[in-house]
Enzyme design. Structure first.
Site, PDB file in Angstrom:
ATOM      1  N   ASP A  27       0.658  -1.191  -0.005  1.00  0.00           N
ATOM      2  CA  ASP A  27      -0.012  -0.106  -0.024  1.00  0.00           C
ATOM      3  C   ASP A  27       0.958   1.341  -0.048  1.00  0.00           C
ATOM      4  O   ASP A  27       2.068   1.241   0.811  1.00  0.00           O
ATOM      5  CB  ASP A  27      -0.968  -0.038   1.207  1.00  0.00           C
ATOM      6  N   GLY A  28       0.387   2.321  -0.634  1.00  0.00           N
ATOM      7  CA  GLY A  28       1.004   3.454  -0.407  1.00  0.00           C
ATOM      8  C   GLY A  28       1.402   4.218  -1.987  1.00  0.00           C
ATOM      9  O   GLY A  28       2.289   5.160  -1.928  1.00  0.00           O
ATOM     10  N   ARG A  31       0.097   7.673  -2.523  1.00  0.00           N
ATOM     11  CA  ARG A  31       0.637   8.950  -1.675  1.00  0.00           C
ATOM     12  C   ARG A  31       2.105   9.123  -1.839  1.00  0.00           C
ATOM     13  O   ARG A  31       2.774  10.271  -1.964  1.00  0.00           O
ATOM     14  CB  ARG A  31       0.708   8.392  -0.099  1.00  0.00           C
ATOM     15  N   TRP A  32       2.815   8.012  -2.447  1.00  0.00           N
ATOM     16  CA  TRP A  32       3.957   8.345  -3.005  1.00  0.00           C
ATOM     17  C   TRP A  32       4.301   9.078  -4.093  1.00  0.00           C
ATOM     18  O   TRP A  32       4.941  10.137  -4.120  1.00  0.00           O
ATOM     19  CB  TRP A  32       4.798   6.844  -3.345  1.00  0.00           C
ATOM     20  N   HIS A  44       2.256   3.729  -9.262  1.00  0.00           N
ATOM     21  CA  HIS A  44       1.972   2.292  -9.393  1.00  0.00           C
ATOM     22  C   HIS A  44       3.155   1.516 -10.347  1.00  0.00           C
ATOM     23  O   HIS A  44       3.704   0.468  -9.942  1.00  0.00           O
ATOM     24  CB  HIS A  44       0.695   2.105 -10.071  1.00  0.00           C
ATOM     25  N   SER A  72      -7.365  -5.496  -5.314  1.00  0.00           N
ATOM     26  CA  SER A  72      -8.485  -6.224  -4.337  1.00  0.00           C
ATOM     27  C   SER A  72      -9.645  -6.202  -5.261  1.00  0.00           C
ATOM     28  O   SER A  72      -9.825  -5.326  -6.249  1.00  0.00           O
ATOM     29  CB  SER A  72      -8.619  -5.219  -2.952  1.00  0.00           C
ATOM     30  N   SER A  73     -10.607  -6.982  -4.703  1.00  0.00           N
ATOM     31  CA  SER A  73     -12.155  -7.112  -5.377  1.00  0.00           C
ATOM     32  C   SER A  73     -12.619  -5.668  -5.541  1.00  0.00           C
ATOM     33  O   SER A  73     -13.486  -5.328  -5.944  1.00  0.00           O
ATOM     34  CB  SER A  73     -12.777  -8.320  -4.685  1.00  0.00           C
ATOM     35  N   LEU A 138      10.616 -20.521  -4.248  1.00  0.00           N
ATOM     36  CA  LEU A 138       9.702 -19.751  -3.561  1.00  0.00           C
ATOM     37  C   LEU A 138       8.325 -19.901  -4.449  1.00  0.00           C
ATOM     38  O   LEU A 138       8.406 -19.620  -5.495  1.00  0.00           O
ATOM     39  CB  LEU A 138      10.228 -18.336  -3.714  1.00  0.00           C
ATOM     40  N   ARG A 201      -5.114  -1.681   8.727  1.00  0.00           N
ATOM     41  CA  ARG A 201      -6.309  -2.618   8.527  1.00  0.00           C
ATOM     42  C   ARG A 201      -5.849  -3.726   7.436  1.00  0.00           C
ATOM     43  O   ARG A 201      -4.928  -3.690   6.843  1.00  0.00           O
ATOM     44  CB  ARG A 201      -7.537  -1.775   8.129  1.00  0.00           C
ATOM     45  N   SER A 203      -8.247  -5.128   5.096  1.00  0.00           N
ATOM     46  CA  SER A 203      -8.775  -4.709   3.642  1.00  0.00           C
ATOM     47  C   SER A 203      -9.201  -5.825   2.725  1.00  0.00           C
ATOM     48  O   SER A 203      -8.686  -5.862   1.669  1.00  0.00           O
ATOM     49  CB  SER A 203      -7.693  -3.760   3.018  1.00  0.00           C
TER      50      SER A 203
HETATM   51  C1  IPE Z   1      -5.516  -2.731  -0.186  1.00  0.00           C
HETATM   52  O1  IPE Z   1      -5.322  -1.499  -0.365  1.00  0.00           O
HETATM   53  C2  IPE Z   1      -5.461  -3.565  -1.494  1.00  0.00           C
HETATM   54  C3  IPE Z   1      -4.200  -3.476  -2.012  1.00  0.00           C
HETATM   55  C4  IPE Z   1      -3.042  -3.170  -1.586  1.00  0.00           C
HETATM   56  C5  IPE Z   1      -3.911  -4.236  -3.217  1.00  0.00           C
HETATM   57  P1  IPE Z   1      -6.270  -0.108  -0.396  1.00  0.00           P
HETATM   58  O2  IPE Z   1      -5.446   1.013  -0.691  1.00  0.00           O
HETATM   59  O3  IPE Z   1      -7.118  -0.759  -1.477  1.00  0.00           O
HETATM   60  O4  IPE Z   1      -7.197  -0.345   0.821  1.00  0.00           O
HETATM   61  P2  IPE Z   1      -7.950   0.782   1.758  1.00  0.00           P
HETATM   62  O5  IPE Z   1      -8.869   1.164   0.560  1.00  0.00           O
HETATM   63  O6  IPE Z   1      -7.077   1.768   1.933  1.00  0.00           O
HETATM   64  O7  IPE Z   1      -8.391  -0.048   2.722  1.00  0.00           O
HETATM   65  C1  IPE Z   2      -1.408   0.269  -3.422  1.00  0.00           C
HETATM   66  O1  IPE Z   2      -1.535   1.746  -3.613  1.00  0.00           O
HETATM   67  C2  IPE Z   2      -2.044  -0.131  -4.860  1.00  0.00           C
HETATM   68  C3  IPE Z   2      -3.269  -0.774  -4.906  1.00  0.00           C
HETATM   69  C4  IPE Z   2      -4.317  -0.869  -3.759  1.00  0.00           C
HETATM   70  C5  IPE Z   2      -3.721  -1.174  -6.124  1.00  0.00           C
HETATM   71  P1  IPE Z   2      -2.619   2.728  -3.249  1.00  0.00           P
HETATM   72  O2  IPE Z   2      -3.032   3.175  -4.850  1.00  0.00           O
HETATM   73  O3  IPE Z   2      -3.674   2.140  -2.638  1.00  0.00           O
HETATM   74  O4  IPE Z   2      -1.949   4.096  -2.517  1.00  0.00           O
HETATM   75  P2  IPE Z   2      -2.642   4.742  -1.705  1.00  0.00           P
HETATM   76  O5  IPE Z   2      -3.122   4.083  -0.517  1.00  0.00           O
HETATM   77  O6  IPE Z   2      -3.651   5.761  -2.286  1.00  0.00           O
HETATM   78  O7  IPE Z   2      -1.361   5.696  -1.188  1.00  0.00           O
HETATM   79 MG    MG Z   3      -4.109   2.327  -0.478  1.00  0.00          MG
END
Ligand code: IPE
Ligand code: IPE
Ligand code: MG
Length: 249
Positions: A27-28, A31-32, A44, A72-73, A138, A201, A203
């Protein structure tokens, strides 16, 4: 309880073992990108690079199973252009990483609802799975269009269908039967689940399988994730006292 779901009972915290199966909620990326004032798509893309590093680091750090939450779904709810960027990147990764995965002895499997993707992507998934099927160093699961609730619901539906057809006795449906109807049938449960970016969390990731996983939350944004972060997470895991409901001593 099947061998796969049977927790290894340890009393006390003597010489804590390394995790066999690590899951990562990557995740992130957004924001990065925002912190750099660049489009989310670049976040991404940098996230895909981090994924490549993480697979290599897991192999080097002796992890046998790695499950990466990539889409995610619920991520289908994002704007269409972001979904398109993500799907394009995942397809590119599957196509161009296969040789590298084979070289590193990585067996790739995709969990999640692959039928939610177009036929080109589905063919790419099948090709990557087939090309890496013989590897044993792996085991890499990539969770795409994956949701824990959807997975458990499908397992329940499959078992109900088999019971209605008289193939199984409803009274014989136990935890091991349910575990065996999940996409992770036969795989060990995750010992350690890491989430980056500081969010704390789950998620909808591996809901059933994570029953006794140790959770480690790291503030680092996924595109910045490197082998040192995985080493830190594993070191934190080894400091934990896993009791599985039993008593330490
Ligand atoms: C969870 O991240 C899903 C993945 C990392 C693929 P999200 O960014 O979608 O989760 P929420 O919406 O913050 O809970
Ligand atoms: C994780 O990064 C990638 C996916 C959930 C697909 P995010 O796109 O959720 O990044 P933030 O949470 O908005 O920073
Ligand atoms: Mg996210």
């Amino acid at each position: 309880m099947s061998a796969a779901t049977q927790p290894i009972l340890r009393t006390g915290n003597t010489s804590p073992a390394a995790p066999v199966h690590v899951g990562i909620i990557m995740d992130g990326n957004g924001r990065w990108a925002a912190a750099r004032g660049v489009p989310r798509a670049l976040g991404h893309k940098a996230g895909a690079e981090a994924t490549r590093r993480a697979v290599q680091a897991a192999g080097e750090q002796g992890v046998s199973w790695l499950t990466l939450f990539a889409f995610s779904s619920e991520n289908w709810r994002r704007p269409a252009d972001e979904v398109r960027d993500l799907t394009g990147l995942m397809r590119h990764y599957l196509r161009h990483e296969v040789d590298q995965l084979v070289e590193q002895g990585v067996r790739l499997r995709v969990i999640g609802d692959r039928t939610a993707f177009g036929s080109g992507m589905q063919a790419e998934i099948e090709r990557a799975e087939a090309a890496t099927a013989g590897n044993t160093r792996l085991n890499l699961n990539v969770a795409l269009s994956y949701g824990g609730r959807a997975e458990i619901t499908k397992a329940a539906r499959d078992l109900a269908r088999r019971a209605a057809a008289g193939e199984i006795d409803p009274d014989a449906i136990d935890e091991s039967a349910l575990a065996g109807a999940l996409e992770t049938a036969g795989m060990p449960d995750p010992d350690l689940i890491i989430r980056t970016s500081g969010e704390q969390r789950i998620s909808n990731f591996l809901l059933w399988q994570a029953a006794y996983a140790e959770l480690v939350f790291q503030p680092v944004l996924w595109p910045d994730y490197g082998p040192e972060h995985m080493r830190e997470a594993i070191a934190e895991f080894r400091r934990r006292d896993r009791r599985f409901g039993a008593r330490a001593g």
